[in-house]
Design a protein around this motif. Structure first.
Motif, mmCIF file in Angstrom:
data_model
loop_
_atom_site.group_PDB
_atom_site.id
_atom_site.type_symbol
_atom_site.label_atom_id
_atom_site.label_comp_id
_atom_site.label_asym_id
_atom_site.label_seq_id
_atom_site.Cartn_x
_atom_site.Cartn_y
_atom_site.Cartn_z
ATOM 1 N N UNK A 1 0.830 -1.196 0.000
ATOM 2 C CA UNK A 1 0.000 0.000 0.000
ATOM 3 C C UNK A 1 0.874 1.259 0.000
ATOM 4 N N UNK B 1 -4.559 -0.369 8.671
ATOM 5 C CA UNK B 1 -4.553 0.033 7.282
ATOM 6 C C UNK B 1 -5.912 0.463 6.766
ATOM 7 N N UNK C 1 -8.089 2.392 8.429
ATOM 8 C CA UNK C 1 -8.627 3.547 9.133
ATOM 9 C C UNK C 1 -8.928 4.674 8.157
ATOM 10 N N UNK D 1 -10.046 9.011 7.562
ATOM 11 C CA UNK D 1 -9.945 10.315 8.195
ATOM 12 C C UNK D 1 -11.295 10.786 8.705
ATOM 13 N N UNK E 1 -5.194 7.614 6.759
ATOM 14 C CA UNK E 1 -6.563 8.102 6.679
ATOM 15 C C UNK E 1 -7.179 7.887 5.303
ATOM 16 N N UNK F 1 -6.975 5.212 3.616
ATOM 17 C CA UNK F 1 -7.316 3.809 3.405
ATOM 18 C C UNK F 1 -6.633 3.302 2.148
ATOM 19 N N UNK F 2 -7.364 2.655 1.299
ATOM 20 C CA UNK F 2 -6.785 2.101 0.082
ATOM 21 C C UNK F 2 -6.984 2.978 -1.133
ATOM 22 N N UNK G 1 -13.449 13.937 1.232
ATOM 23 C CA UNK G 1 -13.254 12.530 1.577
ATOM 24 C C UNK G 1 -14.521 11.931 2.140
ATOM 25 N N UNK G 2 -15.273 12.768 2.869
ATOM 26 C CA UNK G 2 -16.518 12.266 3.445
ATOM 27 C C UNK G 2 -17.509 11.879 2.368
#
Lengths: 533, 151
Positions: free
Chosen positions: A70, A456, A458, A460, B67, B69-70, B148-149
């Protein structure tokens, strides 16, 4: 048989002219055989496979490897990453295998491998579903790169000078940068190894998904199970099985040489308290137990302890530590650490040029805490991420201290950071707890599931709040309600346990990072504001 | 802010026999009433070793932020980076209004992987709705968050 990506990387040096013509010859032969394969359906003979190449090669398909993949993808646009794992499945997280999966109400949990987190959200143990990955064949031609996983393949040889590895099927793969994240295998007990086939087939060494599946099955069909080992894994499995013992007719025994559960980690008063808690989960705890021999008589195991006690059981789970996998050290010419085991790497997790090591197998130099090797999930994430950053040119040392946690059910849990060894002097500061001071309440408040800060998955943003029932009105009657325990080395705090105190890990991390000698630890304890919530 | 005097703690001070392991019980109301006198070293905002959040001190995007993620590393990572970069650096009055092409490309990619990017239709619609509202440069930090939300 999978057709590998056989794109040749043709060197630009003049000396390769001869190789070039040879290569063209091979391409021609290969093409003929390829056609034959198409027509006749036969598989390719191993002797005519070329080396294939990948810019980033990650050996091992666990947490550290995935975190590195990642990290590399985030920092190197269009990066092509190849993960090689000896397991038949893509990367997954290990903690639920000894915790959440056992508490699932779903009868098909051994197939789905999904679990419900404390906050009610369900997720799979797999970091990503299969659609996240691309196939190894597609990797080289993928315009935007991707992550490919080669499953059920073992790297048996590493040629550091030639920057290539060899798999157990004789395929060679060359790389530009390589990560070794081979983790380890569970240690066995000599007494069990010596005891023969009948005992060994009734013994589980627990680590992988396949171990979880088989232990789940076994535990439903026997009357008595004994866990040998009193650390994290042993205690968690004992509690998980202990819970199950109330549903089915299963006797759960846990035995270990220490005086109490987590005896090597927690100060004695907490270890004793934890042991009582484990007993309440339905476990028969036999402490100060050293196994002398194990025999199988009439389908039953008989464990003889050194003090003369005899324990009869149907199945054994050995949770006595991990042997880091350093099989590649010899062929690769990599240093192995004699104190901690594992590959010896520097603060930047580098073993040699182009080779990094992360996770359980890495014995690294921690600038603040000294050389160590850490076997926790968050460390695998942190070190994997760091290795990925350094493989893409960052040159950062290990600095963000990883943490770990353990829950003894929804009511009591602790988080810890740094060196947490009960042989060190400790100072504990405790207060009474309320119903808000539980792992369940903590995750409900923060909206996260698994309690690793750098996990990994999580995000924001706070997830959509799902309606949750009020936490149970559980008031801790005993004195160790909530508190902070400092572990000291030369008067410096090197480790901290937060006992039923949640969402305070950044403060703990800061204290360890500073590495100061504090005169009054009660003043340091105030920093945690354990009374504000 | 809880009223500390309502907490009912028993004052106790105990030391175990093993002098290695000091154990203290405190009364929250009194023992921890005064602020801590422990000193912590001041943080250096430019420390290169430190983990960073979504935006580096330099203003650049930290694609490796946990934050995210992927998002930046998956199959649509490139499209996501293009779209989010465009949004982040956008100086338009309606932030990101010139980035619609990048967002469409991202949406198209995400639709090919419904397992990885669920409900992306709703989320992109939400983004398009939120981008219609005015956002000043001072709001850029929160703009990132609301972006992002909406994902």
């Amino acid at each position: 048989m999978r057709i590998q990506d056989h794109t040749l990387t043709l060197s630009l040096s003049p000396a390769s002219a001869f190789c070039l013509s040879l290569s063209l010859l091979f391409i021609f032969i290969f093409f003929q055989i390829f056609l034959l394969h198409f027509l006749s359906g036969d598989s390719l003979p191993a002797s005519l496979q070329f080396p294939s190449h990948t810019p980033y090669l990650l050996i091992g398909g666990g947490t550290a490897s995935f975190a590195a993949a990642r990290s590399i993808r985030a920092r190197d646009p269009g990066a092509k990453v190849l993960i090689v794992t000896d397991e038949p499945v893509p990367p997954y997280m290990r903690p639920p295998l000894s915790k959440e999966l056992w508490f699932s109400d779903d009868p098909s949990v051994t197939e789905t491998l999904r679990f419900k987190q404390w906050n009610g959200k369900e997720r799979s143990i797999y970091f990503q579903p299969p659609s996240f990955y691309i196939s190894a064949e597609e990797l080289d031609g993928a315009e935007n790169g991707g992550v490919a996983v080669l499953t059920s393949k073992t790297v048996v040889h590493m040629d550091v000078r030639g920057n290539k590895i060899k798999l157990d099927d004789n395929t060679e793969i060359s790389y530009d940068k390589c990560l070794i994240a081979t983790g380890g295998v569970p240690r066995s007990l000599q007494v069990i190894e010596r005891a023969g086939e009948e005992v060994m087939k009734r013994t589980t060494l627990f680590r992988k998904v396949s171990d979880f599946k088989s232990l789940d099955k076994v535990s439903r069909n026997i009357k008595s199970i004994t866990i040998i080992g009193g650390g994290f894994l042993g205690s968690e499995l004992a509690c998980a099985l202990g819970r199950r013992s109330t549903e089915c007719d299963l006797e759960v025994i846990q035995m270990f040489p220490e005086k109490g559960n987590m005896g090597k980690v927690l100060p004695e008063y907490l270890s004793n308290w934890t042991t009582e808690k484990v007993k309440k989960e339905g476990v028969k705890v036999i402490s100060e137990a050293l196994v002398k021999s194990v025999v199988c008589k009439d389908e039953k195991l008989e464990i003889q302890l050194k003090d003369g006690r005899l324990v009869k059981t149907d199945h054994i789970v050995a949770a006595v530590g991990l042997e880091p996998n350093v099989d590649l050290a010899k062929s690769a010419g990599l240093e192995v650490d004699s104190d901690f085991g594992g590959f010896r790497v520097n603060a930047e997790l580098q073993a040699r040029s182009n080779i990094w090591v992360a996770g359980d197998a890495a014995c690294f130099y921690d600038i603040r805490l000294g050389r160590r090797r850490v076997e926790h999930h968050d460390h695998a994430v942190v070190s994997g991420r760091l290795a990925g950053e350094n493989m893409t040119g960052a040159n950062k040392p290990y600095w963000h201290q990883s943490m770990f946690w353990s829950d003894l059910g929804p009511d009591v849990g602790y988080e810890a950071i740094g060196i947490v060894d009960s042989s060190l002097p400790t100072v504990g500061v405790f207060a009474k707890a309320t119903s808000k001071d539980t792992p369940k309440a903590a995750t409900e408040k923060s909206g996260t599931g698994i309690r690793s800060e750098s996990e990994t998955e999580d995000t924001a943003v706070s997830p959509v709040a799902s309606p949750t029932p009020a936490p149970p009105a559980v008031l801790q009657k005993d004195e160790y309600g909530k508190g902070v325990i400092f572990y000291l080395r030369d008067k410096v705090v090197v480790g901290i346990i937060l006992w039923n105190v949640f969402n305070r890990m950044p403060v703990a991390r800061k204290i360890i990072k500073d590495g100061e000698q504090h005169v009054d630890l009660n003043e340091v304890a105030k920093l945690f504001n354990i009374h504000d919530d | 802010m809880t009223n500390k005097t309502q907490r009912c703690y028993i004052l106790k001070l105990v030391k175990t026999e093993d002098k290695q392991q000091i154990l203290t019980f405190i009364n929250g109301g009194t023992d921890h009433a005064t602020p801590s006198s422990a000193e912590l070293i001041e943080e250096d905002p430019n420390d290169p070793y430190e983990e960073r959040g979504l935006i580096f001190p330099s203003g650049e995007i930290n694609w490796n932020c946990p934050c995210l993620g992927g998002m930046a590393s998956g199959p649509c990572g490139t499209e996501f980076k293009d779209a989010f970069s465009c949004f982040h650096y956008s100086k338009e009055e309606v932030k990101g209004s010139e980035c619609l092409e990048q967002f469409r490309a991202m949406q198209e990619c995400m639709q090919r992987y419904p397992e990885l990017y669920p409900q992306e239709d709703e989320k992109v619609q939400e983004y398009e709705r939120s981008s219609e509202t005015k956002q000043t440069s001072q709001d850029s930090a929160s703009a990132e968050t609301s972006f992002l939300q909406s994902l």
